[in-house]
Design a protein around this motif. Structure first.
Motif, PDB file in Angstrom:
ATOM      1  N   VAL A 138      15.066  19.395  25.379  1.00  0.00           N
ATOM      2  CA  VAL A 138      14.845  18.064  25.940  1.00  0.00           C
ATOM      3  C   VAL A 138      15.495  16.987  25.074  1.00  0.00           C
ATOM      4  N   ARG A 139      15.345  17.113  23.762  1.00  0.00           N
ATOM      5  CA  ARG A 139      15.920  16.104  22.867  1.00  0.00           C
ATOM      6  C   ARG A 139      17.435  16.063  22.989  1.00  0.00           C
ATOM      7  N   ARG A 140      18.060  17.220  23.054  1.00  0.00           N
ATOM      8  CA  ARG A 140      19.518  17.263  23.167  1.00  0.00           C
ATOM      9  C   ARG A 140      19.991  16.841  24.546  1.00  0.00           C
ATOM     10  N   ALA A 141      19.191  17.126  25.569  1.00  0.00           N
ATOM     11  CA  ALA A 141      19.605  16.831  26.936  1.00  0.00           C
ATOM     12  C   ALA A 141      19.382  15.375  27.318  1.00  0.00           C
ATOM     13  N   ARG A 142      18.294  14.768  26.808  1.00  0.00           N
ATOM     14  CA  ARG A 142      17.962  13.428  27.283  1.00  0.00           C
ATOM     15  C   ARG A 142      17.356  12.535  26.216  1.00  0.00           C
ATOM     16  N   GLY A 143      17.496  12.907  24.973  1.00  0.00           N
ATOM     17  CA  GLY A 143      16.872  12.141  23.901  1.00  0.00           C
ATOM     18  C   GLY A 143      17.489  10.786  23.642  1.00  0.00           C
ATOM     19  N   ALA A 144      18.753  10.590  23.978  1.00  0.00           N
ATOM     20  CA  ALA A 144      19.427   9.327  23.667  1.00  0.00           C
ATOM     21  C   ALA A 144      18.822   8.160  24.435  1.00  0.00           C
ATOM     22  N   ASP A 145      18.397   8.394  25.648  1.00  0.00           N
ATOM     23  CA  ASP A 145      17.857   7.322  26.481  1.00  0.00           C
ATOM     24  C   ASP A 145      16.710   7.860  27.327  1.00  0.00           C
ATOM     25  N   PRO A 146      15.531   8.045  26.733  1.00  0.00           N
ATOM     26  CA  PRO A 146      14.402   8.617  27.480  1.00  0.00           C
ATOM     27  C   PRO A 146      14.064   7.837  28.742  1.00  0.00           C
ATOM     28  N   GLY A 147      14.230   6.518  28.697  1.00  0.00           N
ATOM     29  CA  GLY A 147      13.884   5.713  29.861  1.00  0.00           C
ATOM     30  C   GLY A 147      14.691   6.047  31.094  1.00  0.00           C
ATOM     31  N   SER A 148      15.884   6.611  30.910  1.00  0.00           N
ATOM     32  CA  SER A 148      16.748   6.905  32.050  1.00  0.00           C
ATOM     33  C   SER A 148      16.222   8.038  32.912  1.00  0.00           C
ATOM     34  N   VAL A 149      15.284   8.826  32.381  1.00  0.00           N
ATOM     35  CA  VAL A 149      14.773   9.957  33.145  1.00  0.00           C
ATOM     36  C   VAL A 149      13.408   9.660  33.769  1.00  0.00           C
ATOM     37  N   ILE A 150      12.911   8.450  33.591  1.00  0.00           N
ATOM     38  CA  ILE A 150      11.644   8.070  34.222  1.00  0.00           C
ATOM     39  C   ILE A 150      11.904   7.684  35.670  1.00  0.00           C
ATOM     40  N   ARG A 151      11.085   8.191  36.552  1.00  0.00           N
ATOM     41  CA  ARG A 151      11.264   7.885  37.973  1.00  0.00           C
ATOM     42  C   ARG A 151      10.968   6.402  38.224  1.00  0.00           C
ATOM     43  N   PRO A 152      11.873   5.688  38.882  1.00  0.00           N
ATOM     44  CA  PRO A 152      11.575   4.287  39.212  1.00  0.00           C
ATOM     45  C   PRO A 152      10.355   4.175  40.117  1.00  0.00           C
TER      46      PRO A 152
ATOM     47  N   LEU B 103       4.857  18.649  23.307  1.00  0.00           N
ATOM     48  CA  LEU B 103       5.488  19.944  23.052  1.00  0.00           C
ATOM     49  C   LEU B 103       6.916  19.963  23.559  1.00  0.00           C
ATOM     50  N   PHE B 104       7.134  19.464  24.764  1.00  0.00           N
ATOM     51  CA  PHE B 104       8.453  19.494  25.369  1.00  0.00           C
ATOM     52  C   PHE B 104       9.333  18.334  24.915  1.00  0.00           C
ATOM     53  N   TYR B 105       8.736  17.159  24.765  1.00  0.00           N
ATOM     54  CA  TYR B 105       9.539  15.964  24.543  1.00  0.00           C
ATOM     55  C   TYR B 105       9.600  15.518  23.087  1.00  0.00           C
ATOM     56  N   GLY B 106       8.664  15.995  22.267  1.00  0.00           N
ATOM     57  CA  GLY B 106       8.617  15.557  20.879  1.00  0.00           C
ATOM     58  C   GLY B 106       7.755  14.317  20.740  1.00  0.00           C
ATOM     59  N   ALA B 107       7.046  14.212  19.623  1.00  0.00           N
ATOM     60  CA  ALA B 107       6.088  13.126  19.444  1.00  0.00           C
ATOM     61  C   ALA B 107       6.762  11.755  19.467  1.00  0.00           C
ATOM     62  N   GLY B 108       8.018  11.676  19.015  1.00  0.00           N
ATOM     63  CA  GLY B 108       8.711  10.391  18.982  1.00  0.00           C
ATOM     64  C   GLY B 108       9.088   9.856  20.342  1.00  0.00           C
TER      65      GLY B 108
ATOM     66  N   ASP C  79      20.744  28.641  18.452  1.00  0.00           N
ATOM     67  CA  ASP C  79      19.510  29.379  18.662  1.00  0.00           C
ATOM     68  C   ASP C  79      18.362  28.380  18.818  1.00  0.00           C
ATOM     69  N   TRP C  80      18.033  28.066  20.063  1.00  0.00           N
ATOM     70  CA  TRP C  80      16.963  27.102  20.338  1.00  0.00           C
ATOM     71  C   TRP C  80      15.667  27.870  20.555  1.00  0.00           C
ATOM     72  N   ARG C  81      14.676  27.595  19.732  1.00  0.00           N
ATOM     73  CA  ARG C  81      13.422  28.338  19.773  1.00  0.00           C
ATOM     74  C   ARG C  81      12.270  27.553  20.389  1.00  0.00           C
ATOM     75  N   ASP C  82      12.552  26.337  20.848  1.00  0.00           N
ATOM     76  CA  ASP C  82      11.481  25.549  21.454  1.00  0.00           C
ATOM     77  C   ASP C  82      12.056  24.631  22.527  1.00  0.00           C
ATOM     78  N   MET C  83      11.185  24.178  23.411  1.00  0.00           N
ATOM     79  CA  MET C  83      11.583  23.311  24.505  1.00  0.00           C
ATOM     80  C   MET C  83      11.985  21.925  24.002  1.00  0.00           C
TER      81      MET C  83
END
Length: 221
Positions: free
Chosen positions: A89-103, A128-133, A81-85
């Motif tokens: 985002v954390r589960r989908a791409r939290g391990a390596d945030p840099g990998s989703v930045i556009r070159p 809100l979407f990505y988390g403060a960390g 039960d996911w109640r927030d964005m």
């Protein structure tokens, strides 16, 4: 006191600096253990697959509502039960945030920053979407003189106050700013405030950044 000679590049974050979640469905599916092509809604890349996206573009629902609905859908797919964005985002791409930045974004930011232009982010949902960390894992963000995030201000684009906050933080006039966003309503809001604008096409990121830098008399190389 405003500096008359100063100019600035003002960027949205999601879709402009980071890749959209639509572009990284395959990574999300792998991270969550979902079968390939389980996530078949493609937003701007194939609006016919995504009536909810069309509703958002028509102003029936907000961008935040769109992603909250998608977050809940994906959570149900994994039995949670996911109640927030942020969870999505954390589960989908939290391990390596840099990998989703556009070159292309990294290059444009470097070019503008090295040329002495001011840099700012104007986002409706960064923390809100990505988390403060998330920010601490992206050294790229250290190059920005201002990050105006509606997560904290409570002022969503295209409210004129959002654009004015950027001008205040940069101590600059709107006419000397180039604002880049992938949502037409946000572009219209910036234009109404006197900004130069580039409507970012997520399907053509390089061409979009070429156009943005041209407004600053810079070459995308």
């Amino acid at each position: 006191m405003k500096t008359p000679a100063a100019r600035a590049l003002v960027l949205d974050f999601g879709g402009v600096i980071s890749k959209t979640l639509f572009e990284t469905h395959h990574l999300t599916e792998m991270a969550l253990g979902l079968d390939p092509f389980t996530l078949n809604w493609l937003g701007p890349f194939a609006p016919e697959t995504d009536p909810l996206w069309v509703s958002m573009q028509q102003g029936v629902i907000s961008e935040r509502d769109y992603w909250l609905i998608r977050s809940r859908e994906v959570g149900r797919l994994v039995g949670e039960d996911w109640r927030d964005m942020e969870t999505f985002v954390r589960r989908a791409r939290g391990a390596d945030p840099g990998s989703v930045i556009r070159p292309e974004a990294e290059r444009a930011i470097r070019i503008a920053g090295d040329a002495g232009y001011k840099l700012a982010i104007l986002s409706n949902e960064l923390d809100l979407f990505y988390g403060a960390g998330f920010r601490t894992k992206l050294p790229l963000l250290d190059r920005f003189q201002a990050i105006v995030d509606a997560t904290h201000t409570g002022i969503l684009k295209p409210d004129p106050r959002a654009y004015r906050l950027v001008l205040e933080q940069l101590s600059i006039d709107a006419g000397r700013c180039v604002f880049v966003d992938d949502q037409e309503r946000n572009i219209a809001g910036a234009q109404a405030c006197g900004y130069q604008t580039v409507h970012f096409d997520v399907r053509e990121p390089r061409e979009s950044y070429i156009r943005a830098l041209r407004h600053l008399d810079l070459e995308f190389v």
